[in-house]
Motif scaffolding. Sequence first.
Motif, PDB file in Angstrom:
ATOM      1  N   LEU A 116      -4.428  -8.760   5.842  1.00  0.00           N
ATOM      2  CA  LEU A 116      -3.779  -8.092   4.715  1.00  0.00           C
ATOM      3  C   LEU A 116      -2.548  -7.322   5.177  1.00  0.00           C
ATOM      4  CD1 LEU A 116      -6.891  -6.593   2.849  1.00  0.00           C
ATOM      5  CD2 LEU A 116      -5.939  -8.904   2.702  1.00  0.00           C
ATOM      6  N   ASP A 117      -2.635  -6.765   6.371  1.00  0.00           N
ATOM      7  CA  ASP A 117      -1.534  -5.945   6.893  1.00  0.00           C
ATOM      8  C   ASP A 117      -0.396  -6.780   7.471  1.00  0.00           C
ATOM      9  OD1 ASP A 117      -2.924  -3.647   6.232  1.00  0.00           O
ATOM     10  OD2 ASP A 117      -3.852  -3.451   8.217  1.00  0.00           O
ATOM     11  N   HIS A 118      -0.663  -8.051   7.735  1.00  0.00           N
ATOM     12  CA  HIS A 118       0.347  -8.908   8.379  1.00  0.00           C
ATOM     13  C   HIS A 118       0.519 -10.202   7.579  1.00  0.00           C
ATOM     14  CE1 HIS A 118       0.539  -6.395  12.013  1.00  0.00           C
ATOM     15  NE2 HIS A 118      -0.767  -6.236  11.849  1.00  0.00           N
ATOM     16  N   PRO A 119       1.155 -10.130   6.417  1.00  0.00           N
ATOM     17  CA  PRO A 119       1.333 -11.338   5.604  1.00  0.00           C
ATOM     18  C   PRO A 119       2.406 -12.276   6.136  1.00  0.00           C
ATOM     19  CG  PRO A 119       2.425  -9.480   4.565  1.00  0.00           C
ATOM     20  CD  PRO A 119       1.680  -8.921   5.751  1.00  0.00           C
ATOM     21  N   ALA A 123       4.751 -10.345  15.080  1.00  0.00           N
ATOM     22  CA  ALA A 123       4.243 -10.349  16.450  1.00  0.00           C
ATOM     23  C   ALA A 123       2.728 -10.354  16.524  1.00  0.00           C
ATOM     24  CB  ALA A 123       4.796  -9.145  17.219  1.00  0.00           C
ATOM     25  N   PHE A 124       2.060  -9.915  15.456  1.00  0.00           N
ATOM     26  CA  PHE A 124       0.596  -9.973  15.447  1.00  0.00           C
ATOM     27  C   PHE A 124       0.107 -11.393  15.726  1.00  0.00           C
ATOM     28  CE2 PHE A 124      -3.336 -10.759  13.015  1.00  0.00           C
ATOM     29  CZ  PHE A 124      -4.185  -9.851  13.640  1.00  0.00           C
ATOM     30  N   TYR A 125       0.822 -12.376  15.208  1.00  0.00           N
ATOM     31  CA  TYR A 125       0.467 -13.779  15.428  1.00  0.00           C
ATOM     32  C   TYR A 125       1.194 -14.369  16.633  1.00  0.00           C
ATOM     33  CZ  TYR A 125      -1.123 -13.167  10.606  1.00  0.00           C
ATOM     34  OH  TYR A 125      -1.730 -12.696   9.462  1.00  0.00           O
ATOM     35  N   PHE A 396       8.706 -18.222   1.911  1.00  0.00           N
ATOM     36  CA  PHE A 396       8.990 -18.490   3.327  1.00  0.00           C
ATOM     37  C   PHE A 396       9.926 -19.681   3.533  1.00  0.00           C
ATOM     38  CE2 PHE A 396       4.584 -16.580   3.609  1.00  0.00           C
ATOM     39  CZ  PHE A 396       5.020 -15.349   4.092  1.00  0.00           C
ATOM     40  N   LEU A 397      10.572 -20.160   2.492  1.00  0.00           N
ATOM     41  CA  LEU A 397      11.458 -21.307   2.667  1.00  0.00           C
ATOM     42  C   LEU A 397      12.611 -20.988   3.611  1.00  0.00           C
ATOM     43  CD1 LEU A 397      11.796 -22.883  -0.898  1.00  0.00           C
ATOM     44  CD2 LEU A 397      10.481 -23.736   1.045  1.00  0.00           C
ATOM     45  N   ALA A 398      13.170 -19.801   3.490  1.00  0.00           N
ATOM     46  CA  ALA A 398      14.328 -19.437   4.314  1.00  0.00           C
ATOM     47  C   ALA A 398      13.925 -18.795   5.629  1.00  0.00           C
ATOM     48  CB  ALA A 398      15.250 -18.496   3.538  1.00  0.00           C
ATOM     49  N   SER A 399      12.813 -18.068   5.637  1.00  0.00           N
ATOM     50  CA  SER A 399      12.383 -17.344   6.840  1.00  0.00           C
ATOM     51  C   SER A 399      10.899 -17.071   6.744  1.00  0.00           C
ATOM     52  CB  SER A 399      13.148 -16.014   6.958  1.00  0.00           C
ATOM     53  OG  SER A 399      12.580 -15.199   7.963  1.00  0.00           O
ATOM     54  N   ASP A 400      10.189 -17.260   7.857  1.00  0.00           N
ATOM     55  CA  ASP A 400       8.763 -16.939   7.841  1.00  0.00           C
ATOM     56  C   ASP A 400       8.480 -15.506   8.286  1.00  0.00           C
ATOM     57  OD1 ASP A 400       9.212 -17.180  10.556  1.00  0.00           O
ATOM     58  OD2 ASP A 400       7.942 -18.947  10.833  1.00  0.00           O
ATOM     59  N   THR A 401       9.519 -14.768   8.630  1.00  0.00           N
ATOM     60  CA  THR A 401       9.353 -13.351   9.008  1.00  0.00           C
ATOM     61  C   THR A 401       9.899 -12.392   7.956  1.00  0.00           C
ATOM     62  OG1 THR A 401      11.425 -13.428  10.264  1.00  0.00           O
ATOM     63  CG2 THR A 401       9.384 -13.851  11.477  1.00  0.00           C
ATOM     64  N   VAL A 402      10.913 -12.831   7.217  1.00  0.00           N
ATOM     65  CA  VAL A 402      11.513 -11.986   6.176  1.00  0.00           C
ATOM     66  C   VAL A 402      11.451 -12.763   4.865  1.00  0.00           C
ATOM     67  CG1 VAL A 402      13.535 -10.674   5.443  1.00  0.00           C
ATOM     68  CG2 VAL A 402      13.060 -10.969   7.887  1.00  0.00           C
ATOM     69  N   PRO A 403      10.379 -12.613   4.089  1.00  0.00           N
ATOM     70  CA  PRO A 403      10.250 -13.383   2.858  1.00  0.00           C
ATOM     71  C   PRO A 403      11.332 -13.020   1.855  1.00  0.00           C
ATOM     72  CG  PRO A 403       8.544 -11.694   2.999  1.00  0.00           C
ATOM     73  CD  PRO A 403       9.223 -11.729   4.329  1.00  0.00           C
TER      74      PRO A 403
END
Length: 480
Positions: A116-119, A123-125, A396-403
């Motif tokens: 929940l905290d890391h959608p 770096a968690f993943y 996440f189409l453009a970025s998987d870190t900055v939705p």
Amino acid sequence: MKHVPNNNGRVGMWGVSYPGFAAAVALANPHPALKAVSPQAAWIDYWQSDDLHRNGALRLSYATDWVSSLQLDKTQNKDFVYPVPDTYDFFLKEGNAAAIDRDYFKGRVPMYSALLDHPNHDAFYTDQNWQMALGRTTVPTLNVAGFWDQEDPWGSWQIYFRQAKNDPDHLAQIVAGPWNHGGWQGKGDRLGPIPLPVESGIEFQDQIQAPFFRYWLHQQGERPDFRAKMFQSGSWTWKTYKAWPPAGAKATALYLHADGSLSFTAPAKGEGCRDYVSDPANPVPFRQRPMTGTYQSPDWRTWESDDQRFVDHRPDVLSYVSAPLDHDLTVTGSLAATLLASTSGTDSDFVVKLIDVLPYDYDTRTVPAAGKVGDYARTLNGYQLPVAMEVRRGRFLASDTVPQALVPGKVVAWDVPLRDHDHVFKAGHRIMVQVQSSWFPMIDRNPQSFVPNIARAPASAYVKATQRVCAGSRVTLPVM
């Protein structure tokens, strides 16, 4: 090794799923005694396409069941107890993942809380992605994957691809077949309800796995000389390749047309779109209802090969169908879809399914006139066998870190990876592509309005959206 009796000093490791990960991670800094490893259904990144997400979309039901069984009661590994018999109803009533943590887990399942905290793909993943530490391949490795693995279909392929980049001694190999999670360690004589002509799992164990360890650990027999070996679905035969993907496959576009047809002919100029309304209050189920929990029946193990007619003709599922094939069509390598699509919302999901439609004379079993109710429905005639299925989340189409929010009504390209396969669409079969915007509760519902964190989306964020799939949308097949 000197403290262990009766050994020759050569160590081998293998395992399936988490034990597969435990075997694989030893490759990052291998001990000199390690001489052979077989990571089978190993995972590398929980945010990608193993266990807990599909391309960043949370696997809601599996995360609830699997993670809670590991952490809610560490002494008993208890299954999650659902208060209603249909888990579809349970997850729909709860609303989002955060509600389950609040109402049932109460913070006692730390991995679930971390999800929940890391959608986003932070770096968690990525800090846990151990395969990035792989350098020159020095340990013989037999990677194993199932084309219909409902839990870890991705990691073993990525380990192989990483190893193959720096493998001067040709020590990395990949084996895959029409198996669910770990199915290659059983008989492997069925794909869901479809009987196979051989026991592919037994053949894998006897003819591939055992000789691999026999040669590298005991220096007996011949060295395995293949790069890739597949039990090809559709033809139901073993294929051996000197490289993966193999030479000779031609990327070929299969187009989704506005009239619902599917063909290798590009769309005509001015061809339009098809649309449907996606309603989060009535999401498309990922398997037939009522749905048991993950571990409460065998249904979870085989759902990726389920007949897709249970959603065909829903108003929120678009189906595109080819004419019957006049010759066998073999696709070997990486599959992908590209949708040219829009949504009236500011976030959305698209799910793409590539399906092999069996002809109505496929099953030669005779159905007696005085048979049991439902006998004909249990035949394989007209069965819609999913070959590849995947979801893509719009934020996440453009970025998987900055939705990022989507622009309502704007047609953009949605690239949907469909992973690697080796399949023959036989003459007389048809090819189908289904497109939908929910896959519930295997994937959590997208509220279809942009929010910072879908796992914590308020009820007011869930809105209907009109989805359009337009001319030029296609599935790219590696045709041999």
